[in-house]
Design an enzyme around this catalytic site. Structure first.
Site, short mmCIF file in Angstrom:
data_model
loop_
_atom_site.label_atom_id
_atom_site.label_comp_id
_atom_site.label_asym_id
_atom_site.label_seq_id
_atom_site.Cartn_x
_atom_site.Cartn_y
_atom_site.Cartn_z
N GLY A 60 44.39 -3.75 73.35
CA GLY A 60 45.12 -2.58 73.96
C GLY A 60 44.28 -2.44 75.15
O GLY A 60 43.24 -2.96 75.41
N CYS A 87 40.16 -7.79 69.59
CA CYS A 87 39.93 -7.18 71.19
C CYS A 87 39.52 -5.50 70.98
O CYS A 87 38.23 -5.08 70.64
CB CYS A 87 40.83 -7.64 72.02
SG CYS A 87 40.31 -7.34 73.86
N TYR A 88 40.16 -4.44 71.46
CA TYR A 88 39.94 -3.35 71.58
C TYR A 88 39.80 -2.90 70.12
O TYR A 88 39.03 -2.10 69.71
CB TYR A 88 41.30 -2.55 72.19
CG TYR A 88 41.11 -1.12 72.02
CD1 TYR A 88 40.35 -0.52 73.13
CD2 TYR A 88 41.82 -0.31 70.90
CE1 TYR A 88 40.50 0.96 73.10
CE2 TYR A 88 41.51 1.26 71.01
CZ TYR A 88 40.77 1.70 72.15
OH TYR A 88 40.59 3.11 71.94
N HIS A 173 41.84 -13.66 71.35
CA HIS A 173 43.33 -13.10 71.08
C HIS A 173 43.84 -14.42 70.14
O HIS A 173 44.33 -15.25 70.69
CB HIS A 173 44.11 -12.69 71.99
CG HIS A 173 43.87 -11.54 72.78
ND1 HIS A 173 44.70 -10.24 72.20
CD2 HIS A 173 43.07 -11.10 73.67
CE1 HIS A 173 44.16 -9.46 73.07
NE2 HIS A 173 43.09 -9.61 73.54
N GLU A 175 46.39 -14.66 68.45
CA GLU A 175 47.88 -14.44 68.46
C GLU A 175 48.51 -15.27 69.32
O GLU A 175 49.75 -15.76 69.35
CB GLU A 175 48.52 -13.20 68.45
CG GLU A 175 48.57 -12.29 69.70
CD GLU A 175 47.02 -11.59 69.96
OE1 GLU A 175 47.11 -10.70 70.68
OE2 GLU A 175 46.06 -11.89 69.02
N ASP A 231 72.57 -14.18 69.81
CA ASP A 231 72.24 -13.13 68.72
C ASP A 231 73.87 -12.46 68.25
O ASP A 231 73.87 -12.50 67.03
CB ASP A 231 71.57 -11.93 69.55
CG ASP A 231 70.48 -12.45 70.34
OD1 ASP A 231 69.75 -13.33 69.71
OD2 ASP A 231 69.86 -11.95 71.26
N LYS A 372 63.67 -14.32 68.62
CA LYS A 372 64.76 -15.28 68.89
C LYS A 372 64.63 -16.41 68.26
O LYS A 372 65.64 -17.05 67.62
CB LYS A 372 64.69 -15.76 70.34
CG LYS A 372 65.60 -16.48 70.87
CD LYS A 372 66.88 -15.96 71.11
CE LYS A 372 67.22 -15.09 72.13
NZ LYS A 372 68.48 -14.65 72.25
#
Length: 516
Positions: A60, A87-88, A173, A175, A231, A372
């Site tokens: 964050g 992180c945060y 991070h 991710e 979509d 997606k």
């Protein structure tokens, strides 16, 4: 929304990171359902759900050293559920448990080298030296009691673990794709530490979504706007599989589509979709709704509102339709609102931020929790034609947000011609399927040029092409300069009123994929 499975899941507490949804997506890739909850979710709430096998605290923008920082219920640390702080989240955990945090003397932003000091469950199958992605202003100076330093970068403690409590923290991070072995880190946490059993897969998604649709709709009729995009096309197949002839599909010609796209879309649908599809010509009314509007948020909301009005008018003909289905997906929601936490709104998508308060339908959005790539995979499983599944994303507001500034029929036609040249040349060069999304924008500026030895003062076209997997982050496509030059020459030579072409080399972040 998609049903929430009762099997094992991982919860992510959102502290405002714009990559929080990437964490959720990575967990799903591992095969676990992931759910994002507000940072202030109580320990009691989490303890009441036995399906939660692990908790991740996101990064964050805040500093744990400020009085108004985003805080957590520290009783979560004593639940006995494995925790991973990123992180945060790392800094907050150490602060809560007695460690020392300070402003970094030398902040690290971007790629840096991480060296593992101590082997552990979290570092299984990860080499002792590898690249990680850092982005921090604070750092842990002294770990909280009970924590071991497992890995470091040249400037900071990068990885630590309280092995007894199964609490692990990462300054980097995992991710993002820029972190080597980031997926392995998350897999180790979910599978080796949380001992969660994977159950999130396409078969489950399809089966549960169909059951949820049937349970919600019962015998009622459902209306769906088909746009020709991935979509709405996947959603149509899903709804048809679930409720058959209870589905009423409409294709609305807004006048905001690409060159000859409406004709191509309708031909594809009529050939492959064995369902009721009606055509509505609403070009004039959408152009009228957009008249004089320049602000992108105003344009999106005007288009969203006009879409709804079109369907509300259709109820006079189809009075038995009580539900309106939309192909809203996770990135639409993420960027349109502060999702379950403090994340900042990036832009309102027309099907999220543009809906009127007096909506006369009950909305159903079965794809709302999917990314997606998950939607594309579901489309293939449902038998959606490859020409649609592999189609580049096209925004719901159409070319209205690629004509920067005021939208007019003349400016739309200019954009259509330039866009057709770019996309056609991409296909001819076998580059279309190699990039994730490509388009052009018409800019609200004019520049001086020389054509035929005469001065011109005409409009500017911007070419945009990006590479991405999840559309939450993206890099600009490194198209061959000879190809870019060919595109620019053809646009300037063949599109009346355009004398300059520029190539957008902005990644996401800091930019978004679309310009508006």
């Amino acid at each position: 929304e998609l049903p929430v499975p009762t099997t094992d899941k991982i919860v992510i507490l959102d502290f405002g990171s714009q990559t929080v949804q990437l964490i959720a997506r990575r967990i799903r890739e591992i095969g676990l359902y992931s759910e994002i909850l507000p940072y202030h979710t109580s320990a009691a709430t989490l303890a009441s759900d036995p399906s939660i096998k692990g908790i991740i605290l996101s990064g964050g923008p805040d500093s744990v050293l400020t009085d108004d920082r985003l805080d957590m219920d520290e009783l979560i640390l004593d639940l006995g559920i494995p925790i991973c702080g990123i992180c945060y989240g790392m800094q907050l955990i150490h602060q809560k448990m007695g460690g020392t945090i300070a402003r970094a003397v030398h902040s690290e932003y971007g790629k840096t080298e991480c060296t593992i000091h101590t082997a552990s469950k979290i570092t299984a199958n990860i080499p002792s030296s590898h690249t990680v992605w850092m982005s921090h202003g604070d750092q842990v100076i002294t770990p909280a009691p009970g924590f071991q330093v497992l890995g470091v970068t040249p400037e900071a403690i990068a990885l630590s673990g309280h092995l007894e409590k199964n609490i692990y923290t990462m300054q980097f991070h995992p991710e993002v794709t820029q972190t080597e072995f980031g997926f392995t880190y998350l897999s180790n946490f979910v599978l080796n530490i949380c001992h969660a059993v994977p159950s999130w897969n396409l078969d489950f998604i399809l089966e549960e979504a169909i059951e949820k649709i049937r349970r919600t709709v019962k015998t009622e009729k459902v209306m769906l706007a088909l746009s020709g995009g991935v979509d709405s096309s996947v959603l149509a197949m899903l709804l048809h599989r679930a409720i058959g002839n209870q589905l009423r599909c409409f294709y609305v010609n807004t006048g905001l589509m690409r060159k000859k796209e409406t004709e191509s879309i309708m031909a594809t649908y009529l050939k492959h979709y064995h369902m009721d599809i009606r055509y509505i010509d609403a070009e004039d009314r959408f152009l009228l709704a957009l008249k004089g509007l320049k602000d992108p948020e105003a344009k999106r909301k005007a288009i969203g509102s006009e879409f709804i009005r079109v369907f509300e008018e259709m109820t006079t003909t189809f009075s038995d339709c009580r539900f309106l289905a939309q192909g809203t997906i996770y990135p639409d929601v993420i960027e349109s609102q502060s999702l379950n936490g403090p994340g900042k709104t990036i832009k309102s998508h027309h099907n999220v931020g543009g809906l009127p308060q007096d909506l006369k339908f009950t909305l159903i959005e079965p794809l709302r929790q999917l990314f997606k790539d998950e939607v594309r995979a579901l489309g293939i499983k449902l038998g959606v034609p490859e020409s649609i599944v592999k189609r580049h994303p096209f925004p719901g507001p159409g070319l209205a947000i690629r004509v920067i500034g005021e939208v007019t029929k003349e400016r739309l036609d200019t954009l259509r011609e330039a866009d057709d040249i770019f996309i056609s040349l991409l296909r001819d060069a076998n580059l279309y399927d190699q990039v994730a999304q490509a388009f052009v924008c018409l800019l609200p500026v004019k520049t001086v040029g020389v054509m035929g030895d005469e001065r011109t003062y005409q409009e500017v076209i911007a070419i945009r092409s990006v590479d991405t997997v999840d559309f939450m982050s993206a890099t600009f496509s490194k198209l061959p300069w000879s190809f870019v030059e060919k595109v620019a020459c053809q646009i300037v030579n063949q599109v009346r009123g355009v004398n300059r072409v520029v190539y957008d080399v902005t990644s996401k972040p800091p930019g978004t994929i679309e310009w508006e």
